[in-house]
Design a protein around this motif. Structure first.
Motif, PDB file in Angstrom:
ATOM      1  N   GLY A  77       0.808  -1.211   0.000  1.00  0.00           N
ATOM      2  CA  GLY A  77       0.000   0.000   0.000  1.00  0.00           C
ATOM      3  C   GLY A  77       0.839   1.258   0.000  1.00  0.00           C
ATOM      4  N   LEU A  78       1.956   1.235   0.729  1.00  0.00           N
ATOM      5  CA  LEU A  78       2.843   2.398   0.762  1.00  0.00           C
ATOM      6  C   LEU A  78       3.433   2.679  -0.616  1.00  0.00           C
ATOM      7  CD1 LEU A  78       4.748   1.938   4.143  1.00  0.00           C
ATOM      8  CD2 LEU A  78       3.282   3.864   3.503  1.00  0.00           C
ATOM      9  N   ILE A  79       3.906   1.630  -1.273  1.00  0.00           N
ATOM     10  CA  ILE A  79       4.463   1.816  -2.619  1.00  0.00           C
ATOM     11  C   ILE A  79       3.366   2.259  -3.578  1.00  0.00           C
ATOM     12  CG2 ILE A  79       5.486   0.611  -4.589  1.00  0.00           C
ATOM     13  CD1 ILE A  79       7.460   1.306  -2.331  1.00  0.00           C
ATOM     14  N   TYR A  80       2.170   1.680  -3.412  1.00  0.00           N
ATOM     15  CA  TYR A  80       1.069   2.066  -4.300  1.00  0.00           C
ATOM     16  C   TYR A  80       0.688   3.527  -4.085  1.00  0.00           C
ATOM     17  CZ  TYR A  80      -3.230   1.819  -6.995  1.00  0.00           C
ATOM     18  OH  TYR A  80      -4.201   2.038  -7.939  1.00  0.00           O
ATOM     19  N   TYR A  81       0.620   3.966  -2.834  1.00  0.00           N
ATOM     20  CA  TYR A  81       0.269   5.360  -2.559  1.00  0.00           C
ATOM     21  C   TYR A  81       1.259   6.307  -3.224  1.00  0.00           C
ATOM     22  CZ  TYR A  81      -0.478   9.797  -0.257  1.00  0.00           C
ATOM     23  OH  TYR A  81      -0.690  11.136  -0.038  1.00  0.00           O
ATOM     24  N   HIS A  82       2.544   6.023  -3.085  1.00  0.00           N
ATOM     25  CA  HIS A  82       3.572   6.942  -3.564  1.00  0.00           C
ATOM     26  C   HIS A  82       3.900   6.778  -5.047  1.00  0.00           C
ATOM     27  CE1 HIS A  82       4.641   8.822   0.260  1.00  0.00           C
ATOM     28  NE2 HIS A  82       4.406   7.651   0.814  1.00  0.00           N
ATOM     29  N   TYR A  83       3.719   5.582  -5.596  1.00  0.00           N
ATOM     30  CA  TYR A  83       4.127   5.343  -6.986  1.00  0.00           C
ATOM     31  C   TYR A  83       3.009   4.792  -7.873  1.00  0.00           C
ATOM     32  CZ  TYR A  83       8.888   5.726  -5.099  1.00  0.00           C
ATOM     33  OH  TYR A  83      10.040   6.165  -4.485  1.00  0.00           O
ATOM     34  N   GLY A  84       1.845   4.530  -7.267  1.00  0.00           N
ATOM     35  CA  GLY A  84       0.764   3.862  -7.997  1.00  0.00           C
ATOM     36  C   GLY A  84       0.290   4.591  -9.239  1.00  0.00           C
ATOM     37  N   ARG A  85       0.144   5.902  -9.153  1.00  0.00           N
ATOM     38  CA  ARG A  85      -0.321   6.658 -10.318  1.00  0.00           C
ATOM     39  C   ARG A  85       0.681   6.533 -11.472  1.00  0.00           C
ATOM     40  NH1 ARG A  85      -4.517  10.303  -9.642  1.00  0.00           N
ATOM     41  NH2 ARG A  85      -3.772  11.484 -11.431  1.00  0.00           N
ATOM     42  N   GLU A  86       1.965   6.579 -11.124  1.00  0.00           N
ATOM     43  CA  GLU A  86       2.995   6.444 -12.149  1.00  0.00           C
ATOM     44  C   GLU A  86       2.964   5.036 -12.756  1.00  0.00           C
ATOM     45  OE1 GLU A  86       7.853   7.045 -12.551  1.00  0.00           O
ATOM     46  OE2 GLU A  86       6.838   7.547 -10.665  1.00  0.00           O
ATOM     47  N   VAL A  87       2.742   4.031 -11.913  1.00  0.00           N
ATOM     48  CA  VAL A  87       2.627   2.646 -12.384  1.00  0.00           C
ATOM     49  C   VAL A  87       1.465   2.512 -13.358  1.00  0.00           C
ATOM     50  CG1 VAL A  87       1.983   0.313 -11.676  1.00  0.00           C
ATOM     51  CG2 VAL A  87       3.730   1.552 -10.404  1.00  0.00           C
ATOM     52  N   ILE A  88       0.305   3.042 -12.953  1.00  0.00           N
ATOM     53  CA  ILE A  88      -0.883   2.936 -13.803  1.00  0.00           C
ATOM     54  C   ILE A  88      -0.676   3.654 -15.121  1.00  0.00           C
ATOM     55  CG2 ILE A  88      -3.293   3.716 -13.983  1.00  0.00           C
ATOM     56  CD1 ILE A  88      -3.540   2.967 -10.994  1.00  0.00           C
ATOM     57  N   LYS A  89      -0.074   4.819 -15.080  1.00  0.00           N
ATOM     58  CA  LYS A  89       0.205   5.535 -16.328  1.00  0.00           C
ATOM     59  C   LYS A  89       1.102   4.722 -17.245  1.00  0.00           C
ATOM     60  CE  LYS A  89      -0.357  10.358 -14.837  1.00  0.00           C
ATOM     61  NZ  LYS A  89       0.313  11.667 -14.668  1.00  0.00           N
ATOM     62  N   SER A  90       2.019   3.967 -16.673  1.00  0.00           N
ATOM     63  CA  SER A  90       2.933   3.162 -17.493  1.00  0.00           C
ATOM     64  C   SER A  90       2.204   2.032 -18.209  1.00  0.00           C
ATOM     65  CB  SER A  90       4.051   2.576 -16.615  1.00  0.00           C
ATOM     66  OG  SER A  90       3.585   1.498 -15.824  1.00  0.00           O
ATOM     67  N   LEU A  91       0.998   1.686 -17.726  1.00  0.00           N
ATOM     68  CA  LEU A  91       0.237   0.578 -18.308  1.00  0.00           C
ATOM     69  C   LEU A  91      -0.919   1.038 -19.186  1.00  0.00           C
ATOM     70  CD1 LEU A  91       0.001  -1.757 -15.176  1.00  0.00           C
ATOM     71  CD2 LEU A  91       1.551  -1.980 -17.111  1.00  0.00           C
ATOM     72  N   LEU A  92      -1.287   2.307 -19.126  1.00  0.00           N
ATOM     73  CA  LEU A  92      -2.501   2.764 -19.810  1.00  0.00           C
ATOM     74  C   LEU A  92      -2.285   3.230 -21.239  1.00  0.00           C
ATOM     75  CD1 LEU A  92      -4.574   4.712 -17.127  1.00  0.00           C
ATOM     76  CD2 LEU A  92      -4.626   2.310 -17.759  1.00  0.00           C
ATOM     77  N   GLY A  93      -1.053   3.375 -21.682  1.00  0.00           N
ATOM     78  CA  GLY A  93      -0.840   3.843 -23.049  1.00  0.00           C
ATOM     79  C   GLY A  93      -1.425   5.229 -23.256  1.00  0.00           C
ATOM     80  N   VAL A  94      -2.224   5.386 -24.326  1.00  0.00           N
ATOM     81  CA  VAL A  94      -2.786   6.700 -24.661  1.00  0.00           C
ATOM     82  C   VAL A  94      -3.735   7.215 -23.584  1.00  0.00           C
ATOM     83  CG1 VAL A  94      -2.539   6.357 -27.142  1.00  0.00           C
ATOM     84  CG2 VAL A  94      -4.646   5.630 -26.015  1.00  0.00           C
TER      85      VAL A  94
END
Length: 368
Positions: A131-148
């Protein structure tokens, strides 16, 4: 509209590669012994050795999706000197300090949640390292998977929150020993992601325990689950949201009451409708009462909107006099051609035509 999930497909191919995850184990008591496919990486993610759990496995997987840590080795140790050489440390070390990239949650002083770190979030479950990693880096992770789709901040925010609520929070709660409910359990659930990760640890009586192999399998397991969930939200959940949004915007063209929604095509709509009404602060007396859509046979359905997401009670049922009546008898009773049925509980009905279903909705809306 077909959504092309290019970034996810790339990740999916990587997950099938046996060389995606390279990391080494450095037991504190014997730092010179290690198991490694590749220990040459200059960037290192530190976590504890010994029995592994779902939270640090997920944390390591998420970090490996980021450019900064994509080629990082994973150091498994409890030796403070070795952990100090790592670029980021998760689930070990006894300290949480985001600036120093230290993400442990075991210390007595730790009691952070998504809500305590950001009051805009409703979740109060104590965070694990995942959860800590997701809170701090989750948005960046999701952006890396969403493409356009990563260019749309609203989409990123929606999926970020859905993924916490329907994937990450469970991992946080299980790792911190938080029961889902109070009272005695009626049955045991043993197939959660956390349970399956735990099952990949070497058995207690293994002659030659290979933690490294089990940890690698766990990374692949959580990676596929996480990316599958992201793919669902972008390829299934988000298109349904768009259909409901468009229908909501056009509801005035369907009926002047603004309380009848006509979907372009059948899709899961309840969750999206409740969310849209909340986002737009729709007054109680202006909320949608009936939803119209085509069924698989090409006929039209009228369905009542429930009073809330967790009840069978309708905001307003289909006209009482029609409930439990079918076909010609229903058409004769209602004076509306093409009637097929109204369920005995009044929550759904059908008509052969769109105009017939709309008329059923209008008359039910006007009924006392």
């Amino acid at each position: 509209m077909k959504i092309v999930f290019t970034a996810f497909n790339t990740t999916k191919r990587l997950l099938k590669s046996p060389n995606l995850f390279t990391f080494f184990t450095l037991p504190a008591e014997k730092p010179s012994t290690m198991s490694s496919e590749n220990n040459s990486s200059a960037v290192k993610i530190g976590t504890h050795n010994g029995t592994f759990h779902c939270d640090e496995v997920v944390a390591c997987f998420l970090l490996r999706l980021l450019k900064e840590f994509n080629e990082a080795s994973i150091v498994r140790t409890r030796d403070p000197k070795l952990l100090a050489e790592c670029d980021i440390v998760v689930d070990v070390g006894g300290e949480f300090n985001a600036e120093k990239k230290l993400f442990d949650h075991h210390q007595r002083s730790f009691n952070e949640s998504m809500n305590s770190l950001n009051s805009d979030y409703k979740w109060t479950t104590k965070l694990s390292s995942a959860g800590l990693i997701y809170y701090h880096y989750g948005r960046e992770v999701i952006k890396s998977l969403l493409g356009v789709h990563a260019q749309n901040e609203n989409t990123v925010s929606m999926i970020y929150e859905k993924m916490y609520e329907n994937f990450m929070e469970e991992i946080d709660a299980v790792d911190n020993g938080i029961n889902q409910f109070d009272g005695e359990k009626r049955y045991r659930i043993s197939t959660t992601l956390s349970n399956r990760v735990a099952g990949l640890n070497p058995p207690w009586n293994a002659v030659k325990a290979d933690e490294w192999q089990g940890f690698q399998k766990a990374l692949l397991l959580v990676g596929k689950e996480f990316t599958d969930k992201i793919e669902y939200y972008i390829s299934v959940w988000l298109p349904a949201r768009k259909i409901v949004e468009e229908a909501f915007a056009k509801r005035g063209e369907v009926d002047s009451s603004m309380q009848i929604l006509e979907l372009e095509r059948s899709c899961p709509w309840k969750e999206h409708l409740f969310a849209i009404e909340k986002e737009q602060a729709v007054a109680e007396n202006e909320k949608i009462i009936y939803v119209l859509y085509a069924d698989q046979a090409g006929n039209s359905r009228i369905q009542c909107v429930p009073a809330s997401s967790d009840t069978f009670e309708n905001r307003k049922s289909i006209k009482k006099e029609w409930q439990g009546i079918r076909d010609k008898e229903l058409s004769d009773l209602s004076g509306i051609d093409g009637c097929i049925f109204v369920h005995a509980s009044g929550f759904i009905g059908g008509n052969k035509t769109k105009s017939g279903a709309l008329q059923m909705a209008k008359e039910s809306l006007a009924a006392n």
